[in-house]
Write a protein that holds these residues in place. Structure first.
Motif, mmCIF file in Angstrom:
data_model
loop_
_atom_site.group_PDB
_atom_site.id
_atom_site.type_symbol
_atom_site.label_atom_id
_atom_site.label_comp_id
_atom_site.label_asym_id
_atom_site.label_seq_id
_atom_site.Cartn_x
_atom_site.Cartn_y
_atom_site.Cartn_z
ATOM 1 N N VAL A 325 -88.416 35.836 43.836
ATOM 2 C CA VAL A 325 -87.067 36.111 44.289
ATOM 3 C C VAL A 325 -87.685 37.756 44.492
ATOM 4 C CG1 VAL A 325 -86.082 35.024 41.648
ATOM 5 C CG2 VAL A 325 -87.691 37.330 41.219
ATOM 6 N N ARG A 326 -86.043 38.334 44.656
ATOM 7 C CA ARG A 326 -86.352 38.922 45.046
ATOM 8 C C ARG A 326 -86.189 39.797 44.640
ATOM 9 N NH1 ARG A 326 -83.545 36.147 49.457
ATOM 10 N NH2 ARG A 326 -81.670 36.358 48.731
ATOM 11 N N THR A 334 -82.159 40.347 42.473
ATOM 12 C CA THR A 334 -80.798 39.768 43.866
ATOM 13 C C THR A 334 -80.957 38.962 45.126
ATOM 14 O OG1 THR A 334 -82.701 40.901 45.104
ATOM 15 C CG2 THR A 334 -81.736 42.437 43.808
ATOM 16 N N SER A 335 -80.817 37.461 44.319
ATOM 17 C CA SER A 335 -80.976 36.826 44.855
ATOM 18 C C SER A 335 -79.461 36.124 45.402
ATOM 19 C CB SER A 335 -82.142 35.441 44.585
ATOM 20 O OG SER A 335 -81.317 35.208 43.684
ATOM 21 N N LEU A 336 -78.626 35.792 44.207
ATOM 22 C CA LEU A 336 -77.574 35.682 44.771
ATOM 23 C C LEU A 336 -76.189 37.150 45.612
ATOM 24 C CD1 LEU A 336 -76.610 33.504 41.766
ATOM 25 C CD2 LEU A 336 -77.639 32.356 43.929
ATOM 26 N N GLN A 496 -79.361 22.488 48.152
ATOM 27 C CA GLN A 496 -79.434 22.374 49.600
ATOM 28 C C GLN A 496 -78.365 23.371 50.473
ATOM 29 O OE1 GLN A 496 -81.578 20.813 50.813
ATOM 30 N NE2 GLN A 496 -82.386 20.208 49.292
ATOM 31 N N THR A 497 -77.463 24.046 50.028
ATOM 32 C CA THR A 497 -76.650 25.165 50.713
ATOM 33 C C THR A 497 -77.933 26.599 50.591
ATOM 34 O OG1 THR A 497 -74.518 24.181 50.353
ATOM 35 C CG2 THR A 497 -73.969 26.559 51.164
ATOM 36 N N GLY A 503 -83.356 31.181 53.805
ATOM 37 C CA GLY A 503 -84.146 30.790 54.365
ATOM 38 C C GLY A 503 -85.600 29.827 53.476
ATOM 39 N N GLY A 504 -84.939 28.756 52.844
ATOM 40 C CA GLY A 504 -85.223 28.035 52.445
ATOM 41 C C GLY A 504 -86.677 28.268 50.755
#
Length: 652
Positions: A325-326, A334-336, A496-497, A503-504
């Motif tokens: 995660v970031r 901060t991933s969303l 998947q979205t 970036g996967g």
């Protein structure tokens, strides 16, 4: 001379105790005709009582032959012997052998119960016999309320109840005064005069002199027999009658009359009331525990399910956080971000995607400060959360686009800041930034995890991000779907979205609320079963108490069992009697336990504990109590049913 009614040939009886054996009867041979009045006389220890037990089919010889009306008694099984005793023999014992807890009438009725006589008919006959014997005013008296002579008359009436052809009297005057003894002997002569075969066992020569025939026994040998004197009576019954199937009414009523068994059980339990209450207490506590525990468990499960359901079951909750995660400089995930919302909202089966940013703020209204949580969101939140406003309006899209300084208060916040005053249109300082109150949310209550959902304020997403929270990333996204059946497919589409947008990297988590509800329900069910199992231990302890009390009953009522067997009770009669007593205790305890459990659960509900009343736990608890009585009552009942009648009759 016709064929003898009773024919003994070379009878021996040996008792064994380990390796020690004692022979009481040595090759006794004796014939007794129908209608004779025979006295068997001997000193104590001569074997006369053992001979009486053999004659009355209470015992079996070690060797030799006993034929009754031409039928070999050795060919009859235990129940066939019981049937023969019931139809043919009437016993008059020296110690009377009356059931202490039963009235005179009830004692006389005992043989007729096992013969299947209807209740009213046997009651009428018992009263008539007692009245005939001069006890018409003592019908309801118990043995302890009768004199020795009166008890012996009750014993005689019992012997006549089934119109027995053979009367076996063991020392009938031994425990009586001279007048009572004379009265009993006069009664025996009357019975002989009516055609009964009377056999008196005595050590008293004066008593023996009233008989027509005298048989003397000494040390297990017949040393004198005056021979057959008098007439041959009516045609004798055959022992084969013991094998004849009883009428349907008899089979239905021979203590298979459950009502009669229950009445006997209640009478026996009442005789030891204090001990019965202590036994009931174990069952009551066990059943009440099961009812309360299951009601609490079901209530807790339903409460959690309702709270989760109040959040909506057609929701997917997307939260940041995963192994990769970031994080921000402050360590926040901060991933969303806001762009993810647009991508999710375009998917099929997605009705709305609601972003949320959360933070802590301090509010001020007038002189009142209050710290609470702020949620920056969009206009679709009330739809996704199924959470409307009770006053005013919610944030709309224009408020978001214009970065409007407006807020909607939760009920807890509104109450703390404004009390009973109307907050609409008022301004509050949110971290010293003035916001106008445009609405108040409806009361939501506690969340499943216990937090107060009403302790919150809502502001537009853009406004909160820029002026209050100071971040671009989202704390969560609530995705509302249309078709719950396609929830798993939609969940995978959202995944998947987001993978493509990130970036996967799977730096998020998606939780399906429907699946969460199922998991919570299963967990709570396990918890309920655990509570029920703990409570069932109390019921198990109560069942052991039932078994103990029934074992004590069997020990204390050994003589009563012998009396019932002597008067014609079969193995199943005794077995059923004691099982019914155990079931009656368990049923009464179960009923009281259910009432107590429901009352205690209702009290807990009044005190605020979530309770759910359903018929299942009540039926389960009562059924377990009933099964407990059956299971734990069986072994004592089996022990009682297989007692040796001679041993039982000689018990203290």
């Amino acid at each position: 001379m016709s064929e003898p009614l009773i024919s003994l040939r070379d009878i021996t009886r040996t008792y064994r105790n380990g390796e020690l054996s004692t022979t009481v009867l040595h090759g006794v041979s004796l014939d007794i005709q129908e209608g004779e009045f025979v006295a068997i006389m001997g000193a104590s220890g001569s074997g006369k009582s053992t001979l009486m037990h053999l004659l009355g089919c209470l015992d079996k010889p070690t060797s030799g032959s006993y034929r009754f009306a031409g039928e070999n008694i050795a060919d009859l099984d235990k129940d066939e012997l019981a049937s023969l005793r019931r139809k043919t023999f009437g016993f008059i014992f020296q110690s009377y052998h009356l059931i202490p807890s039963a009235t005179a009438t009830e004692n006389v009725e005992v043989p007729a119960i096992y013969a299947g006589m209807p209740r009213l008919a046997r009651h009428t006959r018992a009263q008539a016999l007692l009245s005939e014997l001069g006890l018409g005013e003592r019908l309801g008296n118990r043995p302890s309320q009768l004199s020795g002579g009166q008890q012996q008359r009750v014993s005689i009436a019992r012997a006549l109840m089934n119109d027995a052809r053979v009367i076996l009297a063991d020392e009938p005057t031994g425990a009586l005064d001279s007048k009572s003894g004379a009265d009993v002997l006069a009664l025996l002569k009357q019975l002989h005069g009516r055609g009964k075969t009377v056999i008196v066992i005595t050590h008293d020569r004066e008593v023996a002199s009233h008989a027509d025939r005298l048989v003397e026994i000494r040390d297990g040998h017949i040393i004198h027999d005056s021979g057959v004197i008098g007439r041959t009576g009516q045609p004798s019954p055959t022992a084969d009658a013991a094998r004849t199937p009883e009428p349907e009414a008899v089979r239905r009523a021979a203590l298979a009359d459950i009502g009669e068994a229950v009445r006997m059980a209640l009478r026996a339990l009442k005789a030891n009331l204090f001990r019965t209450v202590l036994t009931l207490l174990g069952i009551v506590i066990g059943v009440a525990s099961v009812v309360v525990m299951l009601a609490v468990g079901n209530g807790a499960r339903q409460d959690v399910v309702d709270r989760i359901s109040s959040l909506g079951t057609n929701l997917l909750l997307v939260r940041p956080g995963a192994p990769n995660v970031r994080r921000s400089v402050e360590g926040q995930v901060t991933s969303l971000v806001a762009s993810d919302i647009d991508a999710i909202a375009e998917l099929d089966n997605v009705r709305a995607a609601v972003p949320e940013m959360n933070g802590r703020v301090t509010l001020r209204a007038g002189n009142t400060d209050y710290s609470t949580q702020v949620t920056a969101t969009i206009e679709a939140l009330p739809l996704a959360r199924d959470w409307g406003v009770s006053a005013g309006v919610f944030i709309d899209d224009q408020d978001n686009q214009r970065y409007s300084a407006v807020t909607v208060l939760g009920q807890t916040v509104a109450t703390n800041l404004f009390g009973d005053s109307d907050p609409l249109g008022e301004y509050v300082l949110v971290n010293n930034v003035p916001f106008q109150v445009i609405g108040v949310m409806a009361a939501k209550g506690a969340a499943p995890w216990g937090a107060d959902q009403d302790d919150v304020v809502f502001v537009p997403l853009n406004t909160g991000s820029l002026r209050l929270i100071g971040q671009r990333y989202l704390n969560s996204v609530t995705v509302m779907i249309d078709d719950l059946a396609a929830a798993e497919a939609t969940q995978e589409a959202v995944r998947q979205t987001l993978l493509q947008a990130h970036g996967g990297v799977e730096d998020f988590q998606i939780r399906n609320m429907a699946s969460l509800l199922e998991n919570v329900a299963e967990t709570q069910n396990t918890f309920t079963v655990l509570l029920g199992s703990i409570a069932a231990i109390s019921l198990l302890v109560g069942g052991i108490g039932v078994m103990n009390i029934m074992l004590v009953n069997v020990t204390e009522r050994t003589r009563e069992i012998g009396i019932r067997v002597a008067t014609g009770a079969r193995t199943r009669h005794i077995l059923q009697q004691f099982i019914v007593e155990a079931l009656v205790v368990s049923a009464i305890g179960g009923a009281l336990g259910v009432v107590l459990g429901l009352a205690f659960a209702a009290l807990l509900q009044v005190l605020g504990t979530p309770i759910q009343f359903t018929p299942g736990p009540v039926a389960l608890a009562f059924g377990c109590a009933f099964a407990t009585g059956l299971i734990f009552g069986y072994m004592p009942a089996r022990k009682a049913a297989h007692l040796d009648p001679v041993v039982a009759l000689s018990a203290d």
